[in-house]
Write an enzyme that holds these catalytic residues in place. Structure first.
Site, PDB file in Angstrom:
ATOM      1  N   GLU A  91      -8.642   0.769  -3.296  1.00 40.63           N
ATOM      2  CA  GLU A  91      -9.300   0.594  -2.008  1.00 40.63           C
ATOM      3  C   GLU A  91     -10.281   1.708  -1.995  1.00 40.63           C
ATOM      4  OE1 GLU A  91      -7.450   0.928   1.881  1.00 40.63           O
ATOM      5  OE2 GLU A  91      -6.375  -0.734   1.389  1.00 40.63           O
ATOM      6  N   ARG A 135      -9.349   8.315  -1.096  1.00 46.54           N
ATOM      7  CA  ARG A 135     -10.468   8.657  -0.077  1.00 46.54           C
ATOM      8  C   ARG A 135     -11.163   9.651  -0.626  1.00 46.54           C
ATOM      9  NH1 ARG A 135      -8.845   6.667   5.388  1.00 46.54           N
ATOM     10  NH2 ARG A 135     -10.688   7.885   5.946  1.00 46.54           N
ATOM     11  N   HIS A 143       1.021   6.205   1.714  1.00 52.59           N
ATOM     12  CA  HIS A 143       1.852   7.137   2.677  1.00 52.59           C
ATOM     13  C   HIS A 143       3.071   7.807   1.994  1.00 52.59           C
ATOM     14  CE1 HIS A 143      -1.037   6.812   5.645  1.00 52.59           C
ATOM     15  NE2 HIS A 143      -0.923   5.530   5.780  1.00 52.59           N
ATOM     16  N   THR A 150      -8.492   3.674   8.165  1.00 49.65           N
ATOM     17  CA  THR A 150      -9.562   2.860   8.202  1.00 49.65           C
ATOM     18  C   THR A 150      -9.715   2.361   9.618  1.00 49.65           C
ATOM     19  OG1 THR A 150      -9.077   2.291   6.017  1.00 49.65           O
ATOM     20  CG2 THR A 150     -10.843   1.027   7.199  1.00 49.65           C
ATOM     21  N   GLU A 175     -11.161  -9.224   2.979  1.00 47.77           N
ATOM     22  CA  GLU A 175      -9.832  -9.020   3.528  1.00 47.77           C
ATOM     23  C   GLU A 175     -10.200  -8.955   4.913  1.00 47.77           C
ATOM     24  OE1 GLU A 175      -7.227  -6.159   1.635  1.00 47.77           O
ATOM     25  OE2 GLU A 175      -6.596  -5.403   3.806  1.00 47.77           O
ATOM     26  N   HIS A 183      -5.531   3.626  -1.637  1.00 49.31           N
ATOM     27  CA  HIS A 183      -6.805   3.854  -1.383  1.00 49.31           C
ATOM     28  C   HIS A 183      -7.261   5.308  -1.576  1.00 49.31           C
ATOM     29  CE1 HIS A 183      -9.551   4.291   2.443  1.00 49.31           C
ATOM     30  NE2 HIS A 183     -10.372   4.454   1.482  1.00 49.31           N
ATOM     31  N   HIS A 195      -3.973  -4.790   7.633  1.00 50.38           N
ATOM     32  CA  HIS A 195      -4.097  -3.481   8.554  1.00 50.38           C
ATOM     33  C   HIS A 195      -3.283  -3.554   9.691  1.00 50.38           C
ATOM     34  CE1 HIS A 195      -5.752   0.208  10.278  1.00 50.38           C
ATOM     35  NE2 HIS A 195      -6.252   0.457   9.021  1.00 50.38           N
ATOM     36  N   GLY A 198       1.081  -1.402   4.383  1.00 51.48           N
ATOM     37  CA  GLY A 198       1.291   0.036   4.009  1.00 51.48           C
ATOM     38  C   GLY A 198       2.098   0.821   5.040  1.00 51.48           C
ATOM     39  N   ARG A 254      -6.848  12.857   0.672  1.00 51.64           N
ATOM     40  CA  ARG A 254      -5.832  13.501   1.417  1.00 51.64           C
ATOM     41  C   ARG A 254      -4.537  12.482   1.325  1.00 51.64           C
ATOM     42  NH1 ARG A 254      -7.378  10.086   7.145  1.00 51.64           N
ATOM     43  NH2 ARG A 254      -9.336  11.037   6.732  1.00 51.64           N
ATOM     44  N   HIS A 255      -4.575  11.664   0.515  1.00 48.62           N
ATOM     45  CA  HIS A 255      -3.180  11.099   0.238  1.00 48.62           C
ATOM     46  C   HIS A 255      -3.320  10.722  -1.422  1.00 48.62           C
ATOM     47  CE1 HIS A 255      -5.114   7.342   1.376  1.00 48.62           C
ATOM     48  NE2 HIS A 255      -4.828   7.382   2.716  1.00 48.62           N
ATOM     49  N   ASN A 258       0.975  -1.105  -0.008  1.00 48.22           N
ATOM     50  CA  ASN A 258       0.150  -0.047  -0.010  1.00 48.22           C
ATOM     51  C   ASN A 258       0.930   1.217   0.001  1.00 48.22           C
ATOM     52  OD1 ASN A 258      -1.375   2.084   1.113  1.00 48.22           O
ATOM     53  ND2 ASN A 258      -3.128   0.859   1.663  1.00 48.22           N
TER      54      ASN A 258
HETATM   55  N1  PXP Z   1      -6.170  -3.095   4.167  1.00 44.50           N
HETATM   56  C1  PXP Z   1      -6.928  -2.329   4.353  1.00 44.50           C
HETATM   57  C2  PXP Z   1      -8.387  -2.341   3.680  1.00 44.50           C
HETATM   58  C3  PXP Z   1      -6.743  -0.833   4.643  1.00 44.50           C
HETATM   59  O1  PXP Z   1      -7.574   0.065   4.369  1.00 44.50           O
HETATM   60  C4  PXP Z   1      -5.160  -0.585   4.886  1.00 44.50           C
HETATM   61  C5  PXP Z   1      -5.085   0.950   5.275  1.00 44.50           C
HETATM   62  O2  PXP Z   1      -5.116   1.505   4.238  1.00 44.50           O
HETATM   63  C6  PXP Z   1      -4.335  -1.466   4.717  1.00 44.50           C
HETATM   64  C7  PXP Z   1      -4.693  -2.959   4.465  1.00 44.50           C
HETATM   65  C8  PXP Z   1      -2.924  -1.345   4.974  1.00 44.50           C
HETATM   66  O3  PXP Z   1      -2.855  -1.135   6.430  1.00 44.50           O
HETATM   67  P1  PXP Z   1      -1.529  -0.524   7.049  1.00 44.50           P
HETATM   68  O4  PXP Z   1      -1.236   0.857   6.508  1.00 44.50           O
HETATM   69  O5  PXP Z   1      -1.847  -0.243   8.550  1.00 44.50           O
HETATM   70  O6  PXP Z   1      -0.497  -1.376   6.750  1.00 44.50           O
END
Ligand code: PXP
Length: 261
Positions: free
Chosen positions: A74, A49, A14, A105, A155, A47, A198, A220, A53-54, A11
């Protein structure tokens, strides 16, 4: 049981967060995506959004044009996002809950309460040839509902487990891992493809990678954070190695890093 090959989706949100802090073009999240793929990522997740924001619309367009690995888009199940996704046609869309005030999220989608809203969204995305994934809590009835909604993929939200790991709370870790294992086994038994993500980092990833039904992890924040110190290449390679080691310790052969169709 024999483990499925375990894919890593990186991901890159960031990277865009840092870029947007100065309003220019550097660092470029698409350059990060290419580097992550060279280092062993099997797919890229971004993602878009509502508040941009990113990741921004143009980032999604460029990712779709330039990537040779699966793009996992996403998004919230809003009319605007469904319009963008059905035009771009990424490999996959992962539907997530989205609140304006949240930092990231928070929790899985309420697919039981929201079934009637989600059903047409899932149908529209599938009709556009997109593989739909639902980001959900690891619960048996949630797996059943995902199946009933005809989503091919779930997921599993690993955030609560990761918080327990960070807190060193062994009782909660065991409880959360049991939830993840039960949901993964049940989901796979009713035909769902199981992903997870996540909050995963080098400390927490092993036991999740060891769950044999899980086919993909999306990671991510910890990776992009480590990249500040190690570089993205080494950070991705380190995560890939930790995932493979987690699987190996579960008694199955290490998975090759194959890509999804
Ligand atoms: N999976 C989903 C559905 C998410 O929303 C996120 C965060 O954007 C991630 C995975 C990745 O999470 P993290 O950035 O905490 O690794």
């Amino acid at each position: 049981m024999t483990s499925l090959p375990l894919r890593l989706g990186v991901n890159i949100d960031h990277v865009a967060t840092v870029r947007n802090a100065r309003g220019g073009v550097h660092p470029d999240p698409i350059r990060a995506a290419h580097l992550a793929v060279l280092a062993g990522a099997d797919g890229i997740t971004a993602h878009l959004r509502e508040d941009r924001r990113h990741i921004r619309d143009q980032d999604m367009e460029r990712l779709k044009r330039q990537l040779f690995v699966p793009l996992n888009f996403e998004m919230a199940a809003t009319a605007e996002m469904i319009g963008i996704a059905t035009r771009l046609r990424p490999h996959a869309c992962c539907l997530v809950p989205e609140n304006r005030e949240e930092r990231t999220t928070e929790g899985g989608l309420d697919i039981i309460g929201g079934a009637e809203h989600l059903r047409p969204a899932i149908g529209e995305l599938k009709d556009a040839g997109i593989r739909v994934s639902l980001f959900v809590e690891p619960e048996i009835d949630v797996m059943d509902t995902a199946c009933e909604l005809k989503a091919p993929v779930v997921e599993l939200h690993t955030g609560t487990y990761c918080e327990a790991v960070a807190a060193g709370d062994e009782v909660k870790i065991a409880h959360e891992l049991a939830r993840l294992r039960r949901a993964a086994a049940h989901g796979a038994s009713i035909g769902l493809e199981i992903h997870a993500g996540h909050g995963l980092d080098l400390q927490s990833v092993g036991p999740v990678a060891a769950i044999p039904q899980i086919a993909e992890l999306n990671i991510g924040h910890s990776l992009i954070g480590e990249a500040i110190f190690l570089g993205l290449d080494e950070a991705v390679r380190g995560m890939r190695a930790a995932m493979d080691e987690g699987r190996r310790q579960a008694g199955s052969p290490a998975a090759p890093g194959g890509t999804a169709p």
